[in-house]
Design a protein around this motif. Structure first.
Motif, PDB file in Angstrom:
ATOM      1  N   ALA A 114       0.829  -1.205   0.000  1.00  0.00           N
ATOM      2  CA  ALA A 114       0.000   0.000   0.000  1.00  0.00           C
ATOM      3  C   ALA A 114       0.868   1.261   0.000  1.00  0.00           C
ATOM      4  N   ALA A 115       1.962   1.240   0.769  1.00  0.00           N
ATOM      5  CA  ALA A 115       2.882   2.390   0.788  1.00  0.00           C
ATOM      6  C   ALA A 115       3.536   2.570  -0.575  1.00  0.00           C
ATOM      7  N   LEU A 116       3.948   1.483  -1.192  1.00  0.00           N
ATOM      8  CA  LEU A 116       4.541   1.541  -2.537  1.00  0.00           C
ATOM      9  C   LEU A 116       3.563   2.168  -3.527  1.00  0.00           C
ATOM     10  N   ASN A 117       2.312   1.739  -3.481  1.00  0.00           N
ATOM     11  CA  ASN A 117       1.306   2.305  -4.381  1.00  0.00           C
ATOM     12  C   ASN A 117       1.104   3.797  -4.135  1.00  0.00           C
ATOM     13  N   ALA A 118       1.131   4.218  -2.873  1.00  0.00           N
ATOM     14  CA  ALA A 118       0.979   5.633  -2.547  1.00  0.00           C
ATOM     15  C   ALA A 118       2.173   6.443  -3.058  1.00  0.00           C
ATOM     16  N   LEU A 119       3.381   5.896  -2.919  1.00  0.00           N
ATOM     17  CA  LEU A 119       4.563   6.597  -3.423  1.00  0.00           C
ATOM     18  C   LEU A 119       4.511   6.715  -4.941  1.00  0.00           C
ATOM     19  N   ARG A 120       4.119   5.646  -5.608  1.00  0.00           N
ATOM     20  CA  ARG A 120       4.028   5.668  -7.081  1.00  0.00           C
ATOM     21  C   ARG A 120       2.927   6.598  -7.571  1.00  0.00           C
ATOM     22  N   LYS A 128       5.325  13.421   2.843  1.00  0.00           N
ATOM     23  CA  LYS A 128       4.035  13.983   2.435  1.00  0.00           C
ATOM     24  C   LYS A 128       3.098  12.905   1.891  1.00  0.00           C
ATOM     25  N   ALA A 129       3.646  11.942   1.164  1.00  0.00           N
ATOM     26  CA  ALA A 129       2.822  10.893   0.560  1.00  0.00           C
ATOM     27  C   ALA A 129       2.274   9.905   1.578  1.00  0.00           C
ATOM     28  N   LEU A 130       2.978   9.702   2.711  1.00  0.00           N
ATOM     29  CA  LEU A 130       2.585   8.641   3.628  1.00  0.00           C
ATOM     30  C   LEU A 130       2.086   9.102   4.998  1.00  0.00           C
ATOM     31  N   HIS A 131       2.505  10.266   5.478  1.00  0.00           N
ATOM     32  CA  HIS A 131       2.100  10.719   6.813  1.00  0.00           C
ATOM     33  C   HIS A 131       0.589  10.930   6.862  1.00  0.00           C
ATOM     34  N   LYS A 132      -0.080  10.209   7.757  1.00  0.00           N
ATOM     35  CA  LYS A 132      -1.533  10.274   7.939  1.00  0.00           C
ATOM     36  C   LYS A 132      -2.303   9.922   6.665  1.00  0.00           C
ATOM     37  N   ALA A 133      -1.680   9.130   5.793  1.00  0.00           N
ATOM     38  CA  ALA A 133      -2.325   8.735   4.534  1.00  0.00           C
ATOM     39  C   ALA A 133      -3.444   7.734   4.798  1.00  0.00           C
ATOM     40  N   ASP A 134      -4.399   7.712   3.918  1.00  0.00           N
ATOM     41  CA  ASP A 134      -5.514   6.764   3.990  1.00  0.00           C
ATOM     42  C   ASP A 134      -5.191   5.594   3.057  1.00  0.00           C
ATOM     43  N   LEU A 135      -4.258   4.752   3.495  1.00  0.00           N
ATOM     44  CA  LEU A 135      -3.833   3.621   2.672  1.00  0.00           C
ATOM     45  C   LEU A 135      -4.877   2.516   2.738  1.00  0.00           C
ATOM     46  N   GLN A 136      -5.201   1.976   1.596  1.00  0.00           N
ATOM     47  CA  GLN A 136      -6.204   0.908   1.523  1.00  0.00           C
ATOM     48  C   GLN A 136      -5.528  -0.447   1.576  1.00  0.00           C
ATOM     49  N   HIS A 147      -6.333  -6.523   5.922  1.00  0.00           N
ATOM     50  CA  HIS A 147      -6.283  -5.897   7.238  1.00  0.00           C
ATOM     51  C   HIS A 147      -6.833  -4.479   7.141  1.00  0.00           C
ATOM     52  N   ALA A 148      -6.877  -3.788   8.278  1.00  0.00           N
ATOM     53  CA  ALA A 148      -7.372  -2.413   8.301  1.00  0.00           C
ATOM     54  C   ALA A 148      -6.311  -1.497   8.887  1.00  0.00           C
ATOM     55  N   LEU A 149      -5.973  -0.457   8.153  1.00  0.00           N
ATOM     56  CA  LEU A 149      -5.026   0.536   8.654  1.00  0.00           C
ATOM     57  C   LEU A 149      -5.772   1.478   9.595  1.00  0.00           C
ATOM     58  N   VAL A 150      -5.333   1.535  10.843  1.00  0.00           N
ATOM     59  CA  VAL A 150      -5.920   2.448  11.816  1.00  0.00           C
ATOM     60  C   VAL A 150      -5.257   3.816  11.688  1.00  0.00           C
ATOM     61  N   SER A 151      -3.928   3.816  11.619  1.00  0.00           N
ATOM     62  CA  SER A 151      -3.194   5.079  11.503  1.00  0.00           C
ATOM     63  C   SER A 151      -1.801   4.811  10.945  1.00  0.00           C
ATOM     64  N   ILE A 152      -1.251   5.843  10.341  1.00  0.00           N
ATOM     65  CA  ILE A 152       0.145   5.820   9.909  1.00  0.00           C
ATOM     66  C   ILE A 152       0.688   7.224  10.136  1.00  0.00           C
ATOM     67  N   ARG A 153       1.868   7.269  10.747  1.00  0.00           N
ATOM     68  CA  ARG A 153       2.443   8.594  11.017  1.00  0.00           C
ATOM     69  C   ARG A 153       3.950   8.575  10.813  1.00  0.00           C
ATOM     70  N   HIS A 154       4.450   9.698  10.404  1.00  0.00           N
ATOM     71  CA  HIS A 154       5.882   9.906  10.243  1.00  0.00           C
ATOM     72  C   HIS A 154       6.477  10.083  11.630  1.00  0.00           C
ATOM     73  N   VAL A 155       7.583   9.389  11.921  1.00  0.00           N
ATOM     74  CA  VAL A 155       8.196   9.521  13.247  1.00  0.00           C
ATOM     75  C   VAL A 155       9.625  10.037  13.208  1.00  0.00           C
ATOM     76  N   LEU A 156      10.289   9.948  12.054  1.00  0.00           N
ATOM     77  CA  LEU A 156      11.693  10.366  12.019  1.00  0.00           C
ATOM     78  C   LEU A 156      12.161  10.557  10.582  1.00  0.00           C
TER      79      LEU A 156
END
Length: 153
Positions: free
Chosen positions: A10-16, A103-111, A115-124
């Motif tokens: 899902a992250a790969l698809n968001a980056l692409r 920008k592409a992944l922080h708080k993104a709504d990845l499908q 499973h179900a993504l509850v949250s994703i956040r940038h940490v470093l």
């Protein structure tokens, strides 16, 4: 599907899907970077700049076992690699690409499909010069909370 793999996909698809990011790196977003043999050693066989997926850590989230939902806290790293002349000579290009990854992944709504993504956040984010003295290396880490399907009680 294994949760860390599904999240990475899902992250790969968001980056692409980020036109600003693909304008800078093209399709050079790798799980395993292409390699070639040089003097008996494997070295990357790719032109700068590019992105690769790094280490992944998965821990069970046991904050509340009473709701019958299994979840995992997944921390993963994305690496940016840049060298050459112009903006790539210093760390500017590496910083720009790292910012676009964030920008592409922080708080993104990845499908996710299983499973179900509850949250994703940038940490470093760290920008450093590799030991070769030439390569600029961006390290961007994210933490995601992923729920599995409900289990029976």
């Amino acid at each position: 599907m294994e949760p860390t793999y599904e999240l990475q996909l899902a992250a790969l698809n968001a980056l692409r899907a980020s036109t600003a990011l693909t304008a800078m790196v093209g399709a050079k977003i790798y799980d395993r970077v292409p390699e070639k043999q040089v003097n008996g050693q494997l070295v990357p066989d790719v032109v700068s700049p590019y992105i690769s997926f790094g280490p992944v850590t998965s821990l069970p989230d046991e904050a509340d076992d009473s709701d019958c939902i299994d979840s995992e806290e997944i921390t993963f790293q994305i690496d940016v690699w840049s060298w050459g002349s112009g903006l790539a000579y210093g760390s500017v290009q590496c910083r720009q690409i790292s910012g676009l990854v964030k920008k592409a992944l922080h708080k993104a709504d990845l499908q996710l499909t299983t499973h179900a993504l509850v949250s994703i956040r940038h940490v470093l984010t760290r920008i450093l010069r590799d030991s070769d003295g030439i390569t600029n290396h961006g390290v961007i880490q994210f933490t995601a909370l992923v729920e599995s399907n409900r289990t029976s009680t």
